[in-house]
Write an enzyme that holds these catalytic residues in place. Structure first.
Site, PDB file in Angstrom:
ATOM      1  CB  CYS A  16      -6.633   1.300   2.323  1.00  0.00           C
ATOM      2  SG  CYS A  16      -8.069   0.242   2.496  1.00  0.00           S
TER       3      CYS A  16
ATOM      4  CG  ASN B  97      -2.235  -0.745   0.903  1.00  0.00           C
ATOM      5  OD1 ASN B  97      -2.374  -1.327  -0.179  1.00  0.00           O
ATOM      6  ND2 ASN B  97      -3.171  -0.745   1.824  1.00  0.00           N
TER       7      ASN B  97
HETATM    8  C1  UGA Z   1      -6.091  -0.078  -1.696  1.00  0.00           C
HETATM    9  C2  UGA Z   1      -5.176  -1.050  -2.459  1.00  0.00           C
HETATM   10  O1  UGA Z   1      -5.202  -0.736  -3.849  1.00  0.00           O
HETATM   11  C3  UGA Z   1      -5.619  -2.505  -2.259  1.00  0.00           C
HETATM   12  O2  UGA Z   1      -4.715  -3.391  -2.901  1.00  0.00           O
HETATM   13  C4  UGA Z   1      -5.643  -2.803  -0.748  1.00  0.00           C
HETATM   14  O3  UGA Z   1      -6.073  -4.119  -0.482  1.00  0.00           O
HETATM   15  C5  UGA Z   1      -6.593  -1.820  -0.065  1.00  0.00           C
HETATM   16  O4  UGA Z   1      -6.124  -0.473  -0.311  1.00  0.00           O
HETATM   17  C6  UGA Z   1      -6.604  -2.115   1.399  1.00  0.00           C
HETATM   18  O5  UGA Z   1      -5.579  -1.950   2.058  1.00  0.00           O
HETATM   19  O6  UGA Z   1      -7.611  -2.629   1.907  1.00  0.00           O
HETATM   20  P1  UGA Z   1      -8.514   1.000  -2.141  1.00  0.00           P
HETATM   21  O7  UGA Z   1      -8.220   1.875  -0.972  1.00  0.00           O
HETATM   22  O8  UGA Z   1      -9.817   0.294  -2.214  1.00  0.00           O
HETATM   23  O9  UGA Z   1      -7.398  -0.172  -2.263  1.00  0.00           O
HETATM   24  O10 UGA Z   1      -8.443   1.904  -3.445  1.00  0.00           O
HETATM   25  P2  UGA Z   1      -7.402   2.191  -4.611  1.00  0.00           P
HETATM   26  O11 UGA Z   1      -8.017   1.806  -5.906  1.00  0.00           O
HETATM   27  O12 UGA Z   1      -6.076   1.655  -4.325  1.00  0.00           O
HETATM   28  O13 UGA Z   1      -7.352   3.795  -4.573  1.00  0.00           O
HETATM   29  C7  UGA Z   1      -6.883   4.505  -3.425  1.00  0.00           C
HETATM   30  C8  UGA Z   1      -6.843   5.992  -3.687  1.00  0.00           C
HETATM   31  O14 UGA Z   1      -5.816   6.310  -4.625  1.00  0.00           O
HETATM   32  C9  UGA Z   1      -8.140   6.565  -4.285  1.00  0.00           C
HETATM   33  O15 UGA Z   1      -8.430   7.779  -3.627  1.00  0.00           O
HETATM   34  C10 UGA Z   1      -7.791   6.818  -5.734  1.00  0.00           C
HETATM   35  O16 UGA Z   1      -8.544   7.858  -6.308  1.00  0.00           O
HETATM   36  C11 UGA Z   1      -6.314   7.158  -5.628  1.00  0.00           C
HETATM   37  N1  UGA Z   1      -5.557   6.925  -6.887  1.00  0.00           N
HETATM   38  C12 UGA Z   1      -5.396   5.652  -7.348  1.00  0.00           C
HETATM   39  C13 UGA Z   1      -4.975   7.992  -7.540  1.00  0.00           C
HETATM   40  O17 UGA Z   1      -5.100   9.168  -7.116  1.00  0.00           O
HETATM   41  N2  UGA Z   1      -4.238   7.751  -8.673  1.00  0.00           N
HETATM   42  C14 UGA Z   1      -4.071   6.506  -9.170  1.00  0.00           C
HETATM   43  O18 UGA Z   1      -3.377   6.371 -10.199  1.00  0.00           O
HETATM   44  C15 UGA Z   1      -4.667   5.435  -8.488  1.00  0.00           C
END
Ligand code: UGA
Length: 437
Positions: free
Chosen positions: A261, A209
């Site tokens: 997360c 993460n």
């Molecule tokens: C994250 C991890 O991706 C999972 O693998 C993990 O299991 C999970 O945390 C956890 O620890 O339970 P999640 O928080 O559901 O998953 O969401 P993500 O898709 O990872 O996005 C997190 C944040 O990053 C969001 O606010 C999203 O908008 C942002 N983000 C993501 C960006 O700003 N840019 C990107 O390129 C990708």
């Protein structure tokens, strides 16, 4: 196999439903009677695509059931998963009270001669496995058990496919007996299984993460350099992402990362490293960049609107990312609160997140909630896109312009095409991309 999941929150419920889907018999335990009643009545407390059908199907097939009794869960199950919350404390370290309490409850429920594997699925600091082991031993000297760490990598919004078709399964075990049972649990998923010691498995979760947050902060820091130099951050991300060693995933510049997360896990990892005597300055910078990204965006808005006070601003998006109703630690919510603080009148729309934002009082009462993206725009002097829901791509942009008082768009997720926006007559701001020529 007979499996028990303690904690029917996000991870526990999705994991339980997916285990049942591949043929295991799963009993989900939760100490919240209301939640258990709701689940027994077929109601799902969270929005997650595909979850409702999965739960209904497996409850009907008698492979999935719910109880408030830890004893009942432990009695009939070979493997017991702990999936309770590990919330942050004010100093960023992890509150371990739920895990410790469940460890004691499991200890009380274990019977001599009945070997069990106790699996930690919650995101926890390294060395938690040792603590759980010691706690169960202390409260039940006769218990026969092993502790395993099995971190979860599912993402909200695509949790079901993430769990059904994982990139990898990681678990850390100190005995072959426990490792063999865990392999049987995961064998139906047909994914690569990576077995480590307990401490390494625990670290893999925080390291994964943190690394993903680092990638996001890296591209966001680059977006500032792109803005200052006239380069386009999307092209830079595409160009570096084509290198397989770097990869294009998680290189989308925007308002920064949020959710339940990344912010919590980055903070926790910093606290854990500090405690271990090895300060993790790199991750502190990741956090700083993330906070600065929203501030830079607000500066852009102040620049475009001159004064925010008394401006009517429409915000599309409340959830921390698309396809979820989760509004906890959402940057969209933070942004709205900041706009209101500066005297703006905000009308927001989100396909799934409005109910929880209101219910949990995350936005001031003065923020109006609209029934559709277009309704949010009536008389708006600016539109902010804060969460990149697919639904927004289907809104007729000519209609958007007609509804607005002034055609000003601040795109916090680089959702629209700058050239199209210019052709349609919008004044358009995005993140790290030059205005269309
Ligand atoms: C994250 C991890 O991706 C999972 O693998 C993990 O299991 C999970 O945390 C956890 O620890 O339970 P999640 O928080 O559901 O998953 O969401 P993500 O898709 O990872 O996005 C997190 C944040 O990053 C969001 O606010 C999203 O908008 C942002 N983000 C993501 C960006 O700003 N840019 C990107 O390129 C990708």
């Amino acid at each position: 196999m007979e499996l028990c999941i303690i904690g029917s929150g996000y991870v526990g419920l999705v994991t339980g439903a997916c285990f049942a889907e591949v043929g295991h018999h799963v009993i989900c335990v939760d100490n919240d009677q209301r939640k258990v009643d709701m689940l027994r009545a077929g109601k799902i407390p969270i929005y997650e695509p595909g979850l409702e059908e999965l739960v209904h199907r497996n409850v009907s097939a008698k492979r999935l059931r719910f109880t408030t009794s830890t004893q009942e869960g432990v009695d009939g199950s070979q493997v017991i998963f702990i999936a309770v919350p590990t919330p942050p404390q004010p100093d960023g370290s992890v509150d371990m009270t739920y895990i410790e309490k469940v460890a004691r409850e499991i200890a009380a429920a274990l019977k001599p001669g009945a070997y069990r594997v106790v699996v930690d699925k919650s995101t926890v600091p390294v060395k938690t496995g040792d603590r759980v082991q010691a706690t169960i031993q202390r409260y039940n000297k006769e218990a026969e058990f092993d502790v395993v760490s099995n971190p979860e990598f599912l993402r909200e919004g695509c949790a079901v496919p993430d769990l059904m078709k994982p990139d990898r399964i990681v678990f850390g075990a100190n005995s072959d007996r426990a490792a063999d049972l865990m392999k049987r649990v995961y064998e139906p998923f047909k994914a690569p299984i990576f077995v480590t010691d307990i401490a390494s498995a625990e670290l893999i979760k925080h390291a994964a993460n943190s690394f993903l947050s680092l990638k996001i902060s890296y591209i966001n820091a680059l977006s500032a350099i792109c803005e200052a130099s006239g380069a386009d951050v999307e092209l830079v991300a595409d160009g570096i992402g084509m290198d397989k060693r770097i990869g294009r995933h998680f290189l989308n510049a925007g308002l920064g990362y949020g959710g339940s997360c990344f912010p919590k896990d980055v903070k926790a990892f910093i606290a854990i490293a500090e405690e271990l005597g090895v300060p993790f300055h790199l991750m502190k910078e990741v956090e700083r960049i993330n906070a600065a990204q929203l501030e830079r965006f607000l500066r852009k808005m102040r620049d475009g609107l001159w004064v925010l006070k008394d401006k009517h601003i429409a915000v599309w998006g409340l959830a921390f990312k698309p396809d979820t109703d989760d509004v906890r630690n959402s940057v969209a919510i933070e942004l709205i609160n900041q706009l209101v603080k500066e005297g703006a009148h905000v009308t927001a729309y989100d396909p799934k997140g409005m109910e929880k934002a209101r219910e949990w009082k995350l936005i001031p009462d003065s923020v109006k909630l609209a029934d559709s993206p277009l309704e949010a725009l009536n008389g708006a002097e600016a539109l902010v896109l804060a969460t990149e829901w697919k639904e927004f791509a289907n809104v007729d942009l000519d209609e958007v312009k007609k509804k607005m008082h002034t055609a000003l768009v601040f795109d916090g997720r680089n959702f629209f095409n700058p050239k199209t926006m210019k052709e349609l007559g919008f004044i358009y701001y995005s993140v790290g991309r030059p205005p269309a020529r």
